[in-house]
Design an enzyme around this catalytic site. Sequence first.
Site, short mmCIF file in Angstrom:
data_model
loop_
_atom_site.label_atom_id
_atom_site.label_comp_id
_atom_site.label_asym_id
_atom_site.label_seq_id
_atom_site.Cartn_x
_atom_site.Cartn_y
_atom_site.Cartn_z
N GLU A 165 5.64 -4.99 -4.43
CA GLU A 165 6.03 -5.35 -3.05
C GLU A 165 4.74 -5.49 -2.28
O GLU A 165 4.21 -4.51 -1.75
CB GLU A 165 6.91 -4.28 -2.42
CG GLU A 165 8.37 -4.49 -2.67
CD GLU A 165 9.23 -3.50 -1.92
OE1 GLU A 165 8.95 -3.25 -0.73
OE2 GLU A 165 10.17 -2.97 -2.54
N GLU A 210 11.63 2.82 -4.83
CA GLU A 210 10.80 3.82 -4.14
C GLU A 210 11.48 5.19 -4.19
O GLU A 210 11.60 5.87 -3.16
CB GLU A 210 10.56 3.39 -2.68
CG GLU A 210 9.66 2.18 -2.56
CD GLU A 210 9.20 1.94 -1.12
OE1 GLU A 210 9.86 2.40 -0.18
OE2 GLU A 210 8.16 1.28 -0.94
C1 GLA Z 1 10.01 -0.76 1.06
C2 GLA Z 1 11.33 -1.09 0.38
C3 GLA Z 1 11.80 -2.50 0.69
C4 GLA Z 1 11.65 -2.82 2.16
C5 GLA Z 1 10.21 -2.61 2.57
C6 GLA Z 1 9.95 -2.88 4.04
O1 GLA Z 1 8.98 -1.18 0.33
O2 GLA Z 1 11.23 -0.92 -1.01
O3 GLA Z 1 13.12 -2.62 0.29
O4 GLA Z 1 12.49 -1.99 2.87
O5 GLA Z 1 9.87 -1.27 2.37
O6 GLA Z 1 10.31 -4.16 4.36
#
Ligand code: GLA
Length: 603
Positions: free
Chosen positions: A238, A162
């Site tokens: 995700e 991210e």
């Molecule tokens: C983001 C991050 C993950 C995690 C999620 C929340 O997507 O990439 O590593 O922290 O948020 O659980």
Amino acid sequence: MPTSALRFAIGDDDFLLDGEPFRILSGALHYFRVHPDQWADRIVKAREMGLNTIETYVAWNAHSPRPDAFETEGRLDLGRFLDTVAAHGMYAIVRPGPYICAEWDNGGLPAWLFERSGTGIRDSEPTYLAAVEDYYGHLAPILAPRQIDRGGPIILMQVENEYGAYGQDKEYLRKLTELNRRIGITVPLITVDQPIDEMLELGSLPELHKTGSFGSRVGERLDILRRYQPTGPLMCSEFWIGWFDSWGGHHHTTSADEAARNLEELLARGASVNIYMFHGGTNFGFTNGANDKGVYAPIVTGYDYDAPLDEAGNPTDKYWALRDVLAKYAGLDSAGGPDEAPGPRRAEPPAVGFDATVPLWQVLDVLGTPSVHEQPPTADELGHYRGFMLYRTEIAYRGAAILRFEEVRDRAQVFLDRGAVGVLARDHHDRVLALPAGDGASRVLEVLVEDQGRVDYGRRIGEPKGLIGPATLGGAPLAGWRVQPLELDDIEPVAAALREAATGLEGEAPELVVGPAFARAVFDLEETAADLFLDTSQWGKGVAWLNGFCLGRYWSRGPQRTLYVPGPLLREQGNELIVLELHAAADAQVRFTTSLSLGHTEV
Ligand code: GLA
């Protein structure tokens, strides 16, 4: 099953496995959050839910507690984990960061990285990049030979995490991409970002395949992703089907039906998926991260995540709801799946009393060496990156006095001549404490500071812990500090002191645990295969170890009320539990429950 070398590629419309369209049905499982003897059980359950792939992050700071170390034993044996994935007929996606977020201490970045001022964080600054290169050098022999085109399970690797939510240094992303290729990574590289225009724009490069992180409004999010990734397979890498918990908050749960509906919509659009989390596991030891969006919020010990498998690896309603959806895409027999009955359970062992307690003050000499400083150093300045620090100085004052710190990270218990006088908590923005009236006599001021977990998201990554900035009393700087990092990685020296104390008591159980103190209990079990859940609901705040293994932190603040004890840690005779209680136990008994108790949910 990944036994012979195959090619995995990104086609015009689909992922291609040896030239054939392939849909990734993946579930997240972090090897470092699960006891290694339980990896196979969780992976088999993933396959039985209809998944074909396991995704894991790599937590750099777990492998490298010191700059010169790269540990791969036990829970950190990434190679063995990937081999277990392959042995059960599953593919793997690896996300080595270097930053991973993941509600993990410092988002996976080693705290020692930031000792040198000017070191970059998630950018192309040379000192930072050199350390990242070193890290990838350690990963190379583990990951490169385990790629699918060399007969292993790895089909995809992720670059950063991210990044569009954090930075805009495209040169950094280019350097990371080159580094992957240089260590012999040949599988396709992906990036993940939240489906927000700016993030998708900033978080990737044209040569990296963009994927999204989200858990709802599936159609809309896939449309946005499509604008930035006009060709090739769509992937939600995700797919959030639950959420994490913070101390002082409620336990998060989400609807299984809604998760199933969203998954159905995603799969009906032809997208690939990685369910985050399939099985969350546990932040054992001092490994939890924290958020800080104005208020510091440390993550609890359990990483249950309201996932298809709960913290103890048992299928939940969500498991069955998601399995129903996956069944038709994965060609599963809808009546199959693991035993509906949860894994091995036992009747909980009877409550036992502690057989000894020793005040923290009495065992300081086995917990490390103090050093002397004019001004209080941070924990990081002393090369101590987790757990506790003890600061001591002498003060003399008459009448009222106010003790002031620039900041405490993250929670400071203040003692005068070993009597507790108060707590300063970062999440309350506490900086000052009124001391009891003084009579001019010299008194020993001690401040026990807990690092409750480093922030894992946003600009506070890499910040130091302990006492920050000058300390003053009535406005005058306090000098002449004796500072001791508490070395708790190996609890055996404390255990030895407790055993000796127990012998002195000749079976007479202490009825009070007055913190800060260590306490010890011993118990036998009739069968050892099953898990236990340590009931911490009657205790204050502290840390627990079972047979030398640090189960993690507990806190009456909740929401979590039990600590998970994986079955493989237990033995028939002489299980030894050690607790560091910082305050007091309402009931000086050790009790176990038969199931997890993760606390109240939002009403
Ligand atoms: C983001 C991050 C993950 C995690 C999620 C929340 O997507 O990439 O590593 O922290 O948020 O659980």
